[in-house]
Design an enzyme around this catalytic site. Structure first.
Site, short mmCIF file in Angstrom:
data_model
loop_
_atom_site.label_atom_id
_atom_site.label_comp_id
_atom_site.label_asym_id
_atom_site.label_seq_id
_atom_site.Cartn_x
_atom_site.Cartn_y
_atom_site.Cartn_z
N VAL A 274 -77.29 61.93 141.31
CA VAL A 274 -78.67 61.66 140.91
C VAL A 274 -78.86 60.15 140.94
O VAL A 274 -77.90 59.39 140.84
CB VAL A 274 -79.00 62.23 139.51
CG1 VAL A 274 -79.02 63.75 139.54
CG2 VAL A 274 -78.05 61.72 138.45
N SER A 275 -80.09 59.73 141.08
CA SER A 275 -80.37 58.31 141.25
C SER A 275 -80.41 57.52 139.96
O SER A 275 -80.15 56.33 139.96
CB SER A 275 -81.70 58.13 142.00
OG SER A 275 -81.61 58.71 143.27
N THR A 276 -80.78 58.17 138.86
CA THR A 276 -80.91 57.43 137.61
C THR A 276 -80.11 58.11 136.50
O THR A 276 -79.82 59.31 136.57
CB THR A 276 -82.38 57.32 137.16
OG1 THR A 276 -82.90 58.64 136.95
CG2 THR A 276 -83.22 56.59 138.19
N GLN B 142 -81.49 61.39 134.84
CA GLN B 142 -81.64 62.62 135.60
C GLN B 142 -80.43 63.53 135.36
O GLN B 142 -79.34 63.07 135.04
CB GLN B 142 -81.75 62.33 137.10
CG GLN B 142 -83.07 61.67 137.48
CD GLN B 142 -83.12 61.34 138.96
OE1 GLN B 142 -82.15 60.88 139.53
NE2 GLN B 142 -84.26 61.58 139.57
#
Length: 185
Positions: A11-13, A16
């Site tokens: 996931v990017s952050t 998330q």
């Protein structure tokens, strides 16, 4: 297949959730990164590649979870398949073994190109949104990490020979931010 089934999720952050990506997929071990797909420095990805052995299968929800750049995607798949590790993309229902035919290679390239194209569109829309917000006066950008006094102090310490890593720790910023302040002189 006699090897392990290894899951990779990204996931990017930090806020998330990775749980949905391989929900319902039988895996022996999961490696999870919380980093952008454009970032090639993903510790869990490297750990998974190092861990994977001949006969293992790596399962990834979709190609864009493994990489957002076609060159990176091909390189990662190649690194794994050279170790005789199968790579399966659940969403696309594609499997790569290193003995792939021309159609499998084409699909990897086309689907990877779409992931890269999607990332470019996201960046383009983001830039457009920022420009519109700037025109309305609603966007002021990121607040500086250091105030003017601290930035001057940082430059003086760097000129005196204090190591960049020590400066980064002292000011609570990354080394790249230290270099950004030094370039801005």
């Amino acid at each position: 297949m006699t090897g392990q089934r290894l899951g990779y999720v990204r996931v990017s952050t930090l806020d998330q959730n990775t749980a949905r990506q391989l929900d319902g997929v039988d895996v022996d071990q999961v490696f999870a990164d919380k980093a952008s797909g454009k970032d090639v420095n993903r510790p869990e990805l490297e750990r998974m590649i190092d861990f994977a052995r001949d006969g293992d299968t790596v399962l990834v929800h979709s190609m864009d979870r493994l990489a957002r750049n076609l060159d990176d995607l091909r390189a990662i798949v190649r690194r794994l398949t050279e170790k005789k590790v199968r790579v399966e993309f659940v969403k696309e229902q594609l499997t790569f073994t290193g003995d792939d035919n021309a159609m499998a290679t084409l699909l990897l390239n086309v689907m990877g190109a779409f992931a890269e194209f999607e990332r470019s569109l996201i960046r383009e829309r983001q830039r457009e949104g920022i420009n519109l917000a700037k025109q309305r006066g609603a966007y002021r950008g990121r607040t500086p990490s250091l105030d003017a006094k601290s930035a001057t102090e940082l430059r003086e310490k760097a000129a005196a020979g204090v190591p960049k890593a020590a400066l980064a720790r002292h000011y609570g910023i990354s080394r790249e931010t230290v270099y950004t302040y030094l370039r801005a002189e």
